[in-house]
Scaffold this motif. Structure first.
Motif, short mmCIF file in Angstrom:
data_model
loop_
_atom_site.label_atom_id
_atom_site.label_comp_id
_atom_site.label_asym_id
_atom_site.label_seq_id
_atom_site.Cartn_x
_atom_site.Cartn_y
_atom_site.Cartn_z
N LYS A 182 0.82 -1.21 0.00
CA LYS A 182 0.00 0.00 0.00
C LYS A 182 0.85 1.25 0.00
N GLU A 183 1.91 1.26 0.81
CA GLU A 183 2.81 2.42 0.86
C GLU A 183 3.40 2.69 -0.53
N VAL B 258 -2.11 12.65 1.93
CA VAL B 258 -1.07 11.71 2.31
C VAL B 258 -0.18 12.38 3.36
N VAL B 259 -0.04 11.75 4.51
CA VAL B 259 0.84 12.24 5.56
C VAL B 259 2.09 11.38 5.54
N GLY B 260 3.25 12.02 5.33
CA GLY B 260 4.47 11.28 5.06
C GLY B 260 5.23 10.79 6.26
N GLY B 261 4.55 10.23 7.23
CA GLY B 261 5.23 9.56 8.33
C GLY B 261 5.95 10.49 9.29
N MET C 237 -7.34 11.15 7.44
CA MET C 237 -6.41 11.22 6.31
C MET C 237 -6.59 9.99 5.41
N ASP C 238 -6.35 10.17 4.12
CA ASP C 238 -6.47 9.03 3.21
C ASP C 238 -5.34 8.03 3.41
N ALA D 260 -7.71 17.32 7.15
CA ALA D 260 -8.83 16.48 7.56
C ALA D 260 -10.13 16.91 6.90
N GLU D 261 -10.29 18.20 6.68
CA GLU D 261 -11.53 18.73 6.10
C GLU D 261 -11.49 18.78 4.57
N SER D 262 -10.32 18.55 4.00
CA SER D 262 -10.14 18.68 2.56
C SER D 262 -10.81 17.55 1.79
N ARG D 263 -11.25 17.86 0.57
CA ARG D 263 -11.77 16.82 -0.32
C ARG D 263 -10.65 16.22 -1.16
#
Length: 376
Positions: free
Chosen positions: A154-155, A319-322, A338-339, A312-315
């Motif tokens: 997945k990553e 991706v949060v990079g760790g 987050m996605d 969090a509110e975005s459409r």
């Protein structure tokens, strides 16, 4: 293409009764008493473990913890991890800390062969360690049929997708302390991102390159010229317009981008946080790596929290990079919004920058039949 768990099962003619070596990333934070402070990384391996055991495989997990420098050190024992793993996945064996043996970081083949002895296959689910050419990462695929675990696959899919086909506009939000750690990834992102915004301690070297006075803030003088070249190239880079700083007497002050010599910038200011949030709201894809300030201190957490809330509110696909960014979204209770939250800070940056990792390459080049492997 990375070999999958399913292809491993096909290669081995089924997994029932097979012994599988699983490289996991159980490098969890421990508190002062040696207890696990956050079991996120253990839980992240459960989908792979449950799939393997559901197919009848006996799973032998291995991991590193900390940096024990090639010899046993009780401070870095995996005993607390073993206990927690036993609660979450009964019956899974866990070897002792790989880095207790110098053969791990040296990719010693004798050490590799001891690891795979008795094992029919290997699964790498340790994305956070896959940028290291260590024995447990690149060695087993030389000896036994190998595959990517669910987490690793997945990553790779998500992060390589940012390089290949992001939904636009693609916005990269970068922070953290040292600009020297991020110049390579900034160069790579500028080839695909529509805009790169920069906060955190690294922003002060960029601001200094523009001639601003950054006071007592974190600064890498040897990187000013490189930052100046980037900014002078016309690259779509956006910097803070205001700063939250610490003044003598522990006073928290709001300022523009020219700071008094005794002031230390420790967060982006509220105006910048609002500007970055507006950009996030308009984006189709957002990659965030690195906090906007010293978020561990509540006085300097606002910039990071506002950015996290905007994601969090975005459409957008977020991706949060760790690394510290992942810690921040969990601290603010926003990780589930987050996605994708990466489990590897350094690995995620290197994959975005280079397009490959030693651990991924080893899997693609793995021996492909049981006869080539180690039947045990």
């Amino acid at each position: 293409m990375l070999p999958t768990l399913e292809t491993l099962g096909e290669t081995l003619g089924g997994l029932d009764g097979r012994r599988i070596l699983l490289r996991a990333d159980f490098n969890v934070p421990l508190d002062a008493d040696g207890h696990i402070a956050d079991d996120f990384r253990i839980k992240a391996a459960l989908p792979t473990i449950r799939w393997l055991t559901g197919q009848g495989a006996a799973v032998v997990a291995c991991s590193h913890l900390g940096r024990p420098d090639g010899s046993p050190d009780p401070r870095y024992s995996l005993t607390p991890v073993r206990a927690r793993l036993g609660e979450l996945a009964p019956g899974v064996e866990l070897l002792e800390n790989l880095r207790f043996d110098p053969g791990e970081t040296g990719d010693d083949d004798d050490f590799v062969q001891r690891l795979v002895e008795g094992c029919h296959g290997y699964v790498n689910d340790a994305f956070g360690a896959s940028h290291r050419a260590h024995a447990s990462i690149v060695g087993p695929p030389r000896h036994v049929p190998s595959a990517a675990g669910r987490l690793l696959a997945k990553e790779a899919e998500v992060l390589l997708g940012l390089r290949a086909k992001p939904k636009r506009p693609f916005l990269a939000v970068l922070g953290g302390a040292k600009v020297s750690d991020k110049l390579g990834v900034i160069d790579a992102l500028l080839e695909t991102a529509d805009e790169v915004v920069i906060g955190g301690g690294m922003c002060f070297t960029f601001l200094a390159a523009l001639g601003h006075s950054v006071g007592d803030s974190l600064l890498q003088p040897d990187q000013i010229e490189a930052c100046g070249r980037l900014l002078g190239s016309g690259a779509p880079i956006r910097l803070p317009s205001d700063i939250t700083a610490l003044a003598p007497g522990e006073r928290v002050v709001q300022a523009g981008v020219d700071l008094h010599p005794e002031w230390k910038g420790l967060d982006i200011g509220p105006g910048t946080a609002a500007e970055f949030s507006d950009l996030i709201a308009e984006a189709g894809t957002v990659l965030w790596n690195g906090p906007m300030g010293l978020f561990e201190d509540p006085r300097f957490a606002a910039g990071t929290k506002v950015v996290a809330q905007a994601l969090a509110e975005s459409r957008a696909f977020t991706v949060v990079g760790g690394g510290d960014s992942a810690a921040a979204v969990r601290q603010f209770g926003l990780d589930r919004e987050m996605d994708h939250v990466s489990t590897g800070g350094g690995a995620s940056l290197e994959l975005i920058e280079q397009g490959d990792l030693p651990g991924l390459r080893a899997l693609r080049e793995s021996v492909g039949t049981p006869e080539e492997g180690h039947d045990g």
